[in-house]
Write a protein that holds these residues in place. Structure first.
Motif, PDB file in Angstrom:
ATOM      1  N   ASN A 215      16.811  55.502  55.061  1.00 56.10           N
ATOM      2  CA  ASN A 215      15.370  55.559  55.322  1.00 56.10           C
ATOM      3  C   ASN A 215      14.683  54.249  54.979  1.00 56.10           C
ATOM      4  OD1 ASN A 215      15.674  58.268  56.036  1.00 56.10           O
ATOM      5  ND2 ASN A 215      15.250  58.999  53.971  1.00 56.10           N
ATOM      6  N   TRP A 216      13.614  53.995  55.722  1.00 52.19           N
ATOM      7  CA  TRP A 216      12.793  52.807  55.506  1.00 52.19           C
ATOM      8  C   TRP A 216      11.301  53.186  55.565  1.00 52.19           C
ATOM      9  CZ3 TRP A 216      17.633  52.285  57.410  1.00 52.19           C
ATOM     10  CH2 TRP A 216      18.398  51.188  56.994  1.00 52.19           C
ATOM     11  N   ILE A 217      10.467  52.268  55.129  1.00 51.04           N
ATOM     12  CA  ILE A 217       8.994  52.342  55.161  1.00 51.04           C
ATOM     13  C   ILE A 217       8.487  53.467  54.251  1.00 51.04           C
ATOM     14  CG2 ILE A 217       6.912  52.316  56.562  1.00 51.04           C
ATOM     15  CD1 ILE A 217       8.532  51.623  58.980  1.00 51.04           C
TER      16      ILE A 217
ATOM     17  N   THR B 252       6.123  44.215  52.343  1.00 53.75           N
ATOM     18  CA  THR B 252       6.574  44.262  53.735  1.00 53.75           C
ATOM     19  C   THR B 252       7.346  45.560  53.960  1.00 53.75           C
ATOM     20  OG1 THR B 252       8.517  42.950  53.098  1.00 53.75           O
ATOM     21  CG2 THR B 252       6.656  41.754  54.051  1.00 53.75           C
ATOM     22  N   PRO B 253       6.644  46.677  54.066  1.00 49.67           N
ATOM     23  CA  PRO B 253       7.315  47.983  54.076  1.00 49.67           C
ATOM     24  C   PRO B 253       8.255  48.213  55.244  1.00 49.67           C
ATOM     25  CG  PRO B 253       4.954  48.194  54.554  1.00 49.67           C
ATOM     26  CD  PRO B 253       5.183  46.806  54.064  1.00 49.67           C
ATOM     27  N   GLN B 254       8.074  47.530  56.383  1.00 49.12           N
ATOM     28  CA  GLN B 254       9.004  47.728  57.499  1.00 49.12           C
ATOM     29  C   GLN B 254      10.438  47.364  57.140  1.00 49.12           C
ATOM     30  OE1 GLN B 254       7.025  45.437  60.707  1.00 49.12           O
ATOM     31  NE2 GLN B 254       7.312  47.260  61.975  1.00 49.12           N
ATOM     32  N   TYR B 255      10.611  46.535  56.124  1.00 45.56           N
ATOM     33  CA  TYR B 255      11.942  46.048  55.751  1.00 45.56           C
ATOM     34  C   TYR B 255      12.453  46.709  54.470  1.00 45.56           C
ATOM     35  CZ  TYR B 255       9.863  42.582  58.807  1.00 45.56           C
ATOM     36  OH  TYR B 255       9.209  41.965  59.861  1.00 45.56           O
ATOM     37  N   ASP B 256      11.700  47.636  53.927  1.00 43.09           N
ATOM     38  CA  ASP B 256      11.974  48.211  52.610  1.00 43.09           C
ATOM     39  C   ASP B 256      12.785  49.489  52.734  1.00 43.09           C
ATOM     40  OD1 ASP B 256      11.969  48.918  49.977  1.00 43.09           O
ATOM     41  OD2 ASP B 256       9.790  49.077  49.761  1.00 43.09           O
ATOM     42  N   ASN B 257      14.062  49.455  52.317  1.00 45.23           N
ATOM     43  CA  ASN B 257      14.876  50.665  52.210  1.00 45.23           C
ATOM     44  C   ASN B 257      14.249  51.605  51.182  1.00 45.23           C
ATOM     45  OD1 ASN B 257      16.682  48.183  52.578  1.00 45.23           O
ATOM     46  ND2 ASN B 257      18.044  49.806  53.248  1.00 45.23           N
TER      47      ASN B 257
ATOM     48  N   PHE C 238      18.704  35.023  59.908  1.00 48.66           N
ATOM     49  CA  PHE C 238      18.507  36.311  59.252  1.00 48.66           C
ATOM     50  C   PHE C 238      18.867  36.210  57.775  1.00 48.66           C
ATOM     51  CE2 PHE C 238      18.697  37.751  63.648  1.00 48.66           C
ATOM     52  CZ  PHE C 238      17.678  38.704  63.666  1.00 48.66           C
ATOM     53  N   THR C 239      17.954  36.708  56.931  1.00 48.80           N
ATOM     54  CA  THR C 239      18.123  36.668  55.483  1.00 48.80           C
ATOM     55  C   THR C 239      17.947  38.068  54.918  1.00 48.80           C
ATOM     56  OG1 THR C 239      17.189  34.425  55.410  1.00 48.80           O
ATOM     57  CG2 THR C 239      17.295  35.642  53.332  1.00 48.80           C
ATOM     58  N   GLN C 240      18.848  38.472  54.032  1.00 50.08           N
ATOM     59  CA  GLN C 240      18.757  39.806  53.449  1.00 50.08           C
ATOM     60  C   GLN C 240      17.572  39.897  52.498  1.00 50.08           C
ATOM     61  OE1 GLN C 240      22.451  41.681  52.006  1.00 50.08           O
ATOM     62  NE2 GLN C 240      21.317  42.326  50.185  1.00 50.08           N
ATOM     63  N   VAL C 241      16.753  40.940  52.679  1.00 54.29           N
ATOM     64  CA  VAL C 241      15.555  41.106  51.861  1.00 54.29           C
ATOM     65  C   VAL C 241      15.511  42.451  51.153  1.00 54.29           C
ATOM     66  CG1 VAL C 241      14.185  39.512  53.253  1.00 54.29           C
ATOM     67  CG2 VAL C 241      14.218  41.957  53.834  1.00 54.29           C
ATOM     68  N   SER C 242      16.431  43.364  51.469  1.00 55.60           N
ATOM     69  CA  SER C 242      16.419  44.680  50.833  1.00 55.60           C
ATOM     70  C   SER C 242      17.837  45.225  50.791  1.00 55.60           C
ATOM     71  CB  SER C 242      15.501  45.641  51.597  1.00 55.60           C
ATOM     72  OG  SER C 242      15.379  46.888  50.934  1.00 55.60           O
ATOM     73  N   ARG C 243      18.114  45.992  49.734  1.00 61.72           N
ATOM     74  CA  ARG C 243      19.457  46.555  49.554  1.00 61.72           C
ATOM     75  C   ARG C 243      19.342  47.889  48.825  1.00 61.72           C
ATOM     76  NH1 ARG C 243      23.822  44.226  45.139  1.00 61.72           N
ATOM     77  NH2 ARG C 243      25.178  46.063  45.119  1.00 61.72           N
ATOM     78  N   LEU C 244      20.165  48.846  49.220  1.00 59.27           N
ATOM     79  CA  LEU C 244      20.129  50.146  48.563  1.00 59.27           C
ATOM     80  C   LEU C 244      21.487  50.820  48.641  1.00 59.27           C
ATOM     81  CD1 LEU C 244      18.279  52.232  47.170  1.00 59.27           C
ATOM     82  CD2 LEU C 244      17.962  53.283  49.397  1.00 59.27           C
ATOM     83  N   GLY C 245      21.965  51.306  47.513  1.00 63.67           N
ATOM     84  CA  GLY C 245      23.176  52.110  47.454  1.00 63.67           C
ATOM     85  C   GLY C 245      22.853  53.416  46.766  1.00 63.67           C
ATOM     86  N   ASN C 246      23.141  53.489  45.456  1.00 64.58           N
ATOM     87  CA  ASN C 246      22.751  54.644  44.679  1.00 64.58           C
ATOM     88  C   ASN C 246      21.239  54.692  44.503  1.00 64.58           C
ATOM     89  OD1 ASN C 246      25.090  56.286  43.529  1.00 64.58           O
ATOM     90  ND2 ASN C 246      25.796  54.189  43.194  1.00 64.58           N
ATOM     91  N   PRO C 247      20.681  55.871  44.335  1.00 59.19           N
ATOM     92  CA  PRO C 247      19.237  55.970  44.141  1.00 59.19           C
ATOM     93  C   PRO C 247      18.820  55.427  42.789  1.00 59.19           C
ATOM     94  CG  PRO C 247      20.260  58.109  43.818  1.00 59.19           C
ATOM     95  CD  PRO C 247      21.337  57.203  44.349  1.00 59.19           C
ATOM     96  N   LEU C 248      17.606  54.894  42.728  1.00 60.73           N
ATOM     97  CA  LEU C 248      16.918  54.579  41.485  1.00 60.73           C
ATOM     98  C   LEU C 248      17.344  53.284  40.809  1.00 60.73           C
ATOM     99  CD1 LEU C 248      17.308  58.185  40.035  1.00 60.73           C
ATOM    100  CD2 LEU C 248      15.291  57.307  41.211  1.00 60.73           C
TER     101      LEU C 248
END
Length: 502
Positions: A71-73, A46-51, A271-281
């Protein structure tokens, strides 16, 4: 993997500054993977929701402000029409700010989007050349709101709408459809009442690396690195520039922690959290498959559950097995403090609670000449003190994961040292997206009143100056410049046929 341009003097200055442990923050978890591009099983579908990536830095041309880019998608193919790339309407795109190091967000910037369609009887994203964001030929548009939520121990204290119905810069369909994309980008940059500036829209993916790493670590052949795999791909970006005083606890405590999340509405309307991003990698190669979806649904204050993935990382073992480069001894306690707390004396807040997020000391002035390896090369304004668009996190990560901070000095890298496009000197700093149609216009099509202009008139909704050729054109049209040329031939043929008697 090739030597980098770091000088010995740069390395010595890092140690001399008491930051020998500074280079890693989130470097250890990384190493060589696209930063959160298709990183977990569930969200990869589901790339629309992917950080994909998160950046935070003191604005180089406005040092009293901080710029955050999320950034997303991932892997947006520029020519991927006729349904080009939009933010999801059933999502909350959130940017979290931890002002005091307690692993909880005290500020939350929430983006929500609405999609608008002018003419549902055509499949075209645009029905003619688009010269402005309110051009009637831009058939599919989006707008967004931003709310600022202030929290205390994750309980809502206040909610303020700071942006209302702001236009999104569209996907860059091609030269015939969007002959002056710079203008569209500029119109999507809006100043807000509180001194902040916002932008949302498509951009060139600013992350640069050789993604062949997943072919068993470059196929065991380090002479074949150097291809920027993300060259030519775009992402959807949110960029926010805010007065720094808005997001710090005080002038005496200028360090902030930042992470982004996506919350998606489920079948129950929650609403449910499906993606998370802080530091890269981090979720790419630090967390094993069993933890990836859990990490995406988790919060920083619960990060103790992932500690072993940092102290006993898999990647050094793989590099040792394939390239016979000895992995540093475990547990990697040399990395834990920096990775989970920030660098002491640089971007570690007092009384910090260990947690995974991008940490930025907003009092560090921007570097006049940024170094791509950031703190590892003595440039304390760069990664892992926040993350600038030009920071080479892959090379920094490779060097650290192989023991740069524990006495095993090395100059490993993937031979991709910069983005394929130059970044801007002012907000939103991102490079324009690669256009979907990248070739020259066909012979015989010029900038005059040709079929591209007639197409927009013909496909306008009834009452908006449409043409009696609408049905034929709507049935025959193709997306982008190629389809427009096909329509031109069909239109001329149809008009000739109407002149004959049967």
């Amino acid at each position: 993997m090739t030597p980098n341009s770091r000088t010995g003097a740069g390395r010595r200055s890092l140690a001399a500054g008491g930051l020998a442990a500074a280079g890693t923050a989130a470097l250890e978890p990384g190493a060589a993977a696209a930063s959160s591009h298709r990183e977990a099983p569930l969200v990869s579908g589901t790339p629309q929701y992917d950080n994909t990536d998160l950046y935070a830095f003191v604005s180089p041309d406005k040092p009293d402000t901080t710029t955050i880019i999320a950034n997303w998608i991932p892997f947006e193919e520029p020519a991927g029409g006729p349904n080009f790339f939009t933010f999801a309407e059933d999502a909350q795109y959130d940017i979290h700010i931890d002002t005091d190091g307690d692993a909880q967000g005290e500020l939350l910037f929430r983006y929500t989007f609405r999609t608008h369609t002018k003419n549902e009887k055509t499949f075209l994203y645009n029905t003619g050349p688009v010269t402005s964001l309110d051009d009637p030929d831009l058939n599919i548009t989006q707008t967004y709101d931003i709310e600022l939520l202030k929290l205390k121990d994750q309980h809502l204290v206040s909610r303020t709408k700071i942006a209302d119905d702001v236009p999104v810069a569209p996907s860059n369909v091609g030269k015939a459809s969007m002959p002056d994309y710079d203008t569209l980008r500029e119109q999507a940059v809006r100043e807000l009442a509180d001194g902040a500036t916002t932008f949302a829209g498509q951009a060139d993916d600013p992350f640069f690396l050789d993604l062949r790493v997943f072919d068993l670590l470059y196929g065991g052949n380090l002479s074949e690195v150097g291809n920027d795999t993300l060259k030519g791909y775009n992402v959807n970006s949110l960029a926010l520039q805010v007065p720094t005083h808005m997001i710090v606890e005080s002038a005496d405590q200028p360090v902030v922690g930042i992470w982004s999340t996506t919350r998606r509405k489920n079948a129950k309307g929650q609403f449910t959290q499906v993606s998370r991003l802080g530091n890269p990698l981090v979720n790419e190669v630090v967390n094993p498959l069993k933890d990836k979806d859990t990490f995406n649904a988790s919060a920083p204050w619960d990060d103790a559950q992932f500690l072993k993935n940092v102290t006993n990382p898999e990647l050094p073992k793989l590099i040792e097995a394939i390239y016979k480069i000895e992995a540093p001894a475990e547990p990697r306690n040399d990395l834990v403090d920096v990775f989970l707390k920030g660098v002491e004396g640089l971007n570690q807040p007092p009384h910090v609670t260990p947690s995974e997020m991008l940490r930025l000391n907003t009092s560090i002035e921007p570097a006049a000449e940024p170094k791509r390896l950031g703190v590892l090369d003595g440039d304390n304004a760069g990664f892992p003190n926040g993350r600038r668009l030009t920071d080479d996190v892959i090379d920094a990560a490779l060097q650290v994961v192989e023991g740069e901070l524990v006495g095993a000095a090395n100059d490993l890298g993937d031979a991709v040292d910069a983005n394929d496009k130059e970044f801007g000197a002012s907000f939103p700093y991102l490079a324009n997206p690669t256009e979907g149609s990248r070739g020259p216009l066909a012979e015989g099509v010029d900038s005059g009143n040709d079929v591209r202009n007639q197409l927009g008139d013909a496909l306008r909704p009834a009452g908006a100056g449409g043409s009696d050729d609408t049905t034929l054109i709507a049935a025959s049209a193709g997306a982008g410049a190629f389809g427009i040329l096909l329509i031109g031939g069909a239109l001329m043929w149809w008009r000739r046929m109407r002149g004959r008697a049967y």
